[in-house]
Enzyme design. Structure first.
Site, PDB file in Angstrom:
ATOM      1  CG  HIS A 176       3.446   2.203   6.962  1.00 44.38           C
ATOM      2  ND1 HIS A 176       2.499   1.847   7.718  1.00 44.38           N
ATOM      3  CD2 HIS A 176       3.211   3.466   6.558  1.00 44.38           C
ATOM      4  CE1 HIS A 176       1.410   2.814   8.086  1.00 44.38           C
ATOM      5  NE2 HIS A 176       1.958   3.746   7.461  1.00 44.38           N
ATOM      6  CD  GLU A 177       4.301   5.426   3.666  1.00 45.83           C
ATOM      7  OE1 GLU A 177       3.402   5.834   2.860  1.00 45.83           O
ATOM      8  OE2 GLU A 177       4.578   5.977   4.850  1.00 45.83           O
TER       9      GLU A 177
ATOM     10  CG  HIS B 257      -0.713   3.799   3.117  1.00 48.16           C
ATOM     11  ND1 HIS B 257      -1.613   3.765   3.738  1.00 48.16           N
ATOM     12  CD2 HIS B 257       0.167   4.318   3.715  1.00 48.16           C
ATOM     13  CE1 HIS B 257      -1.533   4.214   4.963  1.00 48.16           C
ATOM     14  NE2 HIS B 257      -0.180   4.582   4.955  1.00 48.16           N
TER      15      HIS B 257
ATOM     16  CG  HIS C 256      -5.182   3.094  -4.216  1.00 49.59           C
ATOM     17  ND1 HIS C 256      -4.514   3.967  -5.310  1.00 49.59           N
ATOM     18  CD2 HIS C 256      -6.636   3.131  -4.841  1.00 49.59           C
ATOM     19  CE1 HIS C 256      -5.259   4.645  -6.087  1.00 49.59           C
ATOM     20  NE2 HIS C 256      -6.580   4.107  -5.765  1.00 49.59           N
TER      21      HIS C 256
END
Length: 230
Positions: free
Chosen positions: A95-96, A99, A103
């Site tokens: 999940h991280e 991100h 980006h």
């Protein structure tokens, strides 16, 4: 009394969701991942698969302190996730990294959220100043009419509320990317995929509750300052 009710109701909801999330994470951390990959290894693999080589995976202190920092391009994982070899650690680390992929691919909602961060921070400071000053009669020194105070409070809280709702698609999309990748890469089995999906669902619920609480509070302030006037 209405504001107290809002705080109590959403405080209870937030507590229940937080406890549920912790319970799910603990449960899904007890079953070893068949792929035998740690959260760190999964993060590095997902980043590499998306052609991202300028993001560092770090271990940070705490529990559920995992986050992606776009400023220094780091994926920061708590020890349980960084070293964990289970479905819960897989879900959080992917999940991280979701991100980080957002980006790298200039995901519009993430860009909007990042642009709103300084505005949201200033709005929070203004709101705190006005509310604290009003408790001690400080606003009288500025000769501010109640209408002006209302505009400042509702405007500031409106920015904060908008920020919480802009955060929702960012978080849901990161989870979608994470789940799609672990499934396509055969990182998890069918049962492990279900665990990872359930973990991320409850993590997302914390943001949903926060957004609804902010919206309810905004509605309260709008009603207090502008509602019921003839």
């Amino acid at each position: 009394m209405l504001l107290i009710l809002i705080v109590v109701v959403f405080g209870i909801m937030g507590f229940v969701v937080s406890q549920k999330l912790k319970k799910k994470f603990k449960k899904y951390s007890q079953t070893a991942l068949q792929a035998n990959l740690s959260g760190k290894e999964i993060a590095e693999l997902m980043l590499a698969d998306h052609g991202i080589h300028n993001v560092t995976v770090n271990c940070v202190e705490g529990k559920l302190t995992d986050h992606y920092n776009p400023q220094n391009k780091t994926v920061n994982l708590s020890p349980d996730v960084y070293y964990g070899r289970n479905a819960a650690a897989t879900a959080v680390s992917a999940h991280e990294c979701g991100h980080a992929v957002q980006h790298a691919q200039a995901y519009s909602w993430l860009g909007l959220r990042s642009a709103m961060v300084p505005i949201q921070n200033v709005s929070g400071k203004i709101l705190n100043f006005v509310l604290i000053a009003s408790l001690f009669g400080g606003l009288a020194l500025f000769n501010l009419p109640i209408e002006a105070v209302g505009v400042i409070v509702v405007g500031s809280y409106g920015v904060i509320t908008l920020f919480t709702f802009v955060t929702l698609p960012v978080e849901f999309d990161a989870s979608r990317r994470a789940l799609a990748w672990v499934k396509e890469r055969n990182i998890v089995t069918t049962s492990e995929y279900g665990m990872a999906k359930d973990s991320l669902k409850w993590a997302a619920m914390t943001y949903v509750v926060a957004a609804l609480a902010s919206l309810a509070t905004l509605a309260y302030y709008a009603m207090i300052f502008f509602g019921g006037r003839d």
